[in-house]
Motif scaffolding. Structure first.
Motif, short mmCIF file in Angstrom:
data_model
loop_
_atom_site.label_atom_id
_atom_site.label_comp_id
_atom_site.label_asym_id
_atom_site.label_seq_id
_atom_site.Cartn_x
_atom_site.Cartn_y
_atom_site.Cartn_z
N THR A 275 -4.50 7.27 -1.80
CA THR A 275 -3.26 6.52 -1.99
C THR A 275 -3.53 5.02 -1.92
O THR A 275 -4.66 4.60 -1.69
N GLY A 276 -2.47 4.26 -2.06
CA GLY A 276 -2.56 2.81 -1.87
C GLY A 276 -2.02 2.44 -0.50
O GLY A 276 -1.53 1.33 -0.30
N GLY A 277 -2.12 3.38 0.44
CA GLY A 277 -1.60 3.14 1.80
C GLY A 277 -2.56 2.28 2.62
O GLY A 277 -3.72 2.09 2.27
N GLN A 284 1.05 -0.78 7.38
CA GLN A 284 1.78 -0.48 6.14
C GLN A 284 3.23 -0.98 6.22
O GLN A 284 3.78 -1.47 5.24
N GLN A 290 0.34 -0.14 -1.69
CA GLN A 290 -0.12 -0.67 -2.99
C GLN A 290 -0.04 0.42 -4.07
O GLN A 290 -1.04 1.09 -4.36
N PRO A 291 1.15 0.59 -4.64
CA PRO A 291 1.35 1.69 -5.61
C PRO A 291 0.41 1.58 -6.82
O PRO A 291 0.04 2.60 -7.40
N CYS A 294 -2.55 3.65 -6.30
CA CYS A 294 -2.25 4.93 -5.65
C CYS A 294 -2.21 6.09 -6.65
O CYS A 294 -1.49 6.04 -7.64
N VAL A 296 -1.06 9.06 -6.08
CA VAL A 296 0.22 9.77 -5.95
C VAL A 296 1.27 9.07 -6.81
O VAL A 296 2.03 9.72 -7.55
N PHE A 297 1.30 7.76 -6.73
CA PHE A 297 2.25 7.02 -7.56
C PHE A 297 1.97 7.27 -9.05
O PHE A 297 2.88 7.42 -9.86
N CYS A 318 7.87 1.38 -1.57
CA CYS A 318 6.46 1.41 -1.18
C CYS A 318 5.98 -0.01 -0.89
O CYS A 318 5.42 -0.29 0.17
N LEU A 323 8.73 2.84 2.60
CA LEU A 323 8.33 4.22 2.30
C LEU A 323 6.89 4.39 2.79
O LEU A 323 6.02 3.60 2.44
N LEU A 324 6.66 5.40 3.61
CA LEU A 324 5.30 5.62 4.10
C LEU A 324 4.66 6.79 3.36
O LEU A 324 5.36 7.65 2.79
N CYS A 325 3.34 6.82 3.38
CA CYS A 325 2.62 7.76 2.50
C CYS A 325 2.90 9.23 2.82
O CYS A 325 2.98 10.04 1.91
N CYS A 328 6.16 10.12 1.27
CA CYS A 328 6.04 9.98 -0.17
C CYS A 328 5.26 11.15 -0.78
O CYS A 328 5.62 11.70 -1.81
FE1 SF4 Z 1 1.31 5.70 -2.74
FE2 SF4 Z 1 3.62 6.57 -1.88
FE3 SF4 Z 1 1.81 5.64 -0.14
FE4 SF4 Z 1 3.07 3.99 -1.79
S1 SF4 Z 1 3.99 5.21 -0.16
S2 SF4 Z 1 0.90 4.00 -1.36
S3 SF4 Z 1 3.31 5.24 -3.63
S4 SF4 Z 1 1.64 7.47 -1.42
#
Ligand code: SF4
Ligand code: TRP
Length: 362
Positions: A275-277, A284, A290-291, A294, A296-297, A318, A323-325, A328
């Motif tokens: 992820t970009g977490g 965070q 950092q979408p 990431c 997942v994004f 995010c 929003l935490l990973c 998400c």
């Molecule tokens: Fe990726 Fe979601 Fe975490 Fe943002 S919150 S870095 S979109 S997994």
């Protein structure tokens, strides 16, 4: 000098801008097409060739075709096939005559899949899967390469328009079986024009671009004899692997999502994705995620969120650290499960209806 990419291999292409320049691809411009689909709006569709002629056909309601081929190997497809079907569907909804061929001769010569086996797989799985992903079978012409004599005769004829050196420049090597597969594919792409020349578009993943280049080179040489129109292409990026590599690969099953796939297993894969977490929850919350880095994004953007406002909201939450990973990823796994269950239902239905489909006959 154009670099070669191997459409049968899985070498990564790091920089799409660079590839576009090297291959002479046009940038895809969203204003060209009416009601662009999700992947056009999100820059997943990023390039093409001779797109104007297709845009004009749509605008002026002039006949054109959209075409793609199915490789009947294995009993799975992947998310890249899903992107291709979504683009086919777009053109289908905008007036294209659609062709889907089963590349059974290609599977035979390059992978040793017997024709009977290929037919069974295509009827029991691949064609229903394409229908489950949104292809309208009532608006589609289907054929098997081995059962379409115009394609086979075309391949024999068009083969004389390619030299070995040219073949090497496009593909990097020149295996006899690959040559057979490639000339058959050229004939596939030109087949709809044998009756009457018209514009056509082939939606592909960027790794299939060499086929398009070869087809267009051959078509230029056949133009005066047949009046062919140079086929256009629309090209999409890879869906990156959940481990952060540019393309999903079977060599890392933990980061690879196939269709169909067990929803529970997919959840585990998503929970383990890159992820970009940030390193800690505190950081965070302070700095935000950092979408753009990431995986997942990327999955949400490319496949799972249709609505642009919803995606923008996830992005914002995010970035702001709201929003935490963990949360998400759970949400993403949930959306993935819904998609997979829906796909399975549609697949079942499409399998039942397979007898209603007719194929071009020898
Ligand atoms: Fe990726 Fe979601 Fe975490 Fe943002 S919150 S870095 S979109 S997994
Ligand atoms: N070579 C393609 C693949 O590997 C299959 C294919 C055959 C194809 N003929 C085609 C794709 C014509 C697009 C257009 O999947």
């Amino acid at each position: 000098m154009a670099k070669t990419i191997d459409p049968w291999g899985s070498k990564l292409i790091g920089n799409y801008e660079k590839i576009m320049k090297e291959f002479g691809l046009e940038k895809f411009k969203i204003e060209m097409f009416p009601n662009p689909n999700r992947i056009m709006r999100r820059n997943v569709v990023f390039a093409g060739r001779d797109l104007k002629i297709i845009a004009a056909s749509i605008k002026n309601k002039k006949p054109f075709y959209a075409l793609s081929g199915i490789m009947p190997t294995g009993d799975k497809i992947h998310l890249g096939n899903k992107l291709t079907v979504e683009n086919l569907r777009y053109f289908q909804e905008h007036g294209a005559i659609t062709y889907i061929l089963v590349a059974d001769l290609e599977a035979l010569t390059t992978r040793g899949v017997r024709l009977k086996e290929a037919k069974k797989r295509a009827l029991n799985f691949h064609i229903p899967a394409y229908i489950a992903l949104g292809l309208d079978p009532r608006k589609t012409v289907f054929y098997f390469q081995s059962e379409n004599k115009d394609v086979i005769y075309g391949a024999y004829e068009f083969a004389s328009k390619i030299t070995l050196n040219e073949f090497r420049a496009v593909y990097g090597d020149a295996d006899p079986s690959r040559i057979l597969a490639a000339v058959t594919q050229v004939a596939d792409i030109l087949y709809p024009q044998l009756k009457k020349p018209m514009p056509g578009i082939v939606p592909v993943g960027i790794d299939q671009d060499p086929h398009i280049r070869l087809t267009r080179d051959v078509t230029r040489r056949l133009k005066s004899k047949y009046g062919f129109v140079l086929p256009s292409s629309l090209e999409h990026k890879y869906t990156p692997s959940l481990d952060g590599k540019l393309k999903m690969s079977k060599s890392n099953p933990g980061s690879y999502i196939e269709l169909p796939e067990d929803p529970e297993k997919t959840e585990r894969k998503i929970m383990n994705a890159v992820t970009g977490g940030r390193v800690s929850i505190e950081e965070q919350k302070k700095k935000g995620g950092q979408p753009e880095k990431c995986m997942v994004f990327e999955l949400l953007k490319q496949h799972l969120v249709e609505d642009d406002d919803e995606l923008a909201d996830i992005y914002k939450r995010c970035r702001s650290g709201n929003l935490l990973c963990g949360e998400c990823k759970k949400m993403t796994a949930c959306k993935m499960k819904d998609f997979l269950n829906d796909f399975n239902d549609k697949l079942k239905k499409a399998k039942k209806d397979i007898n209603k489909i007719s194929f071009v006959k020898f």
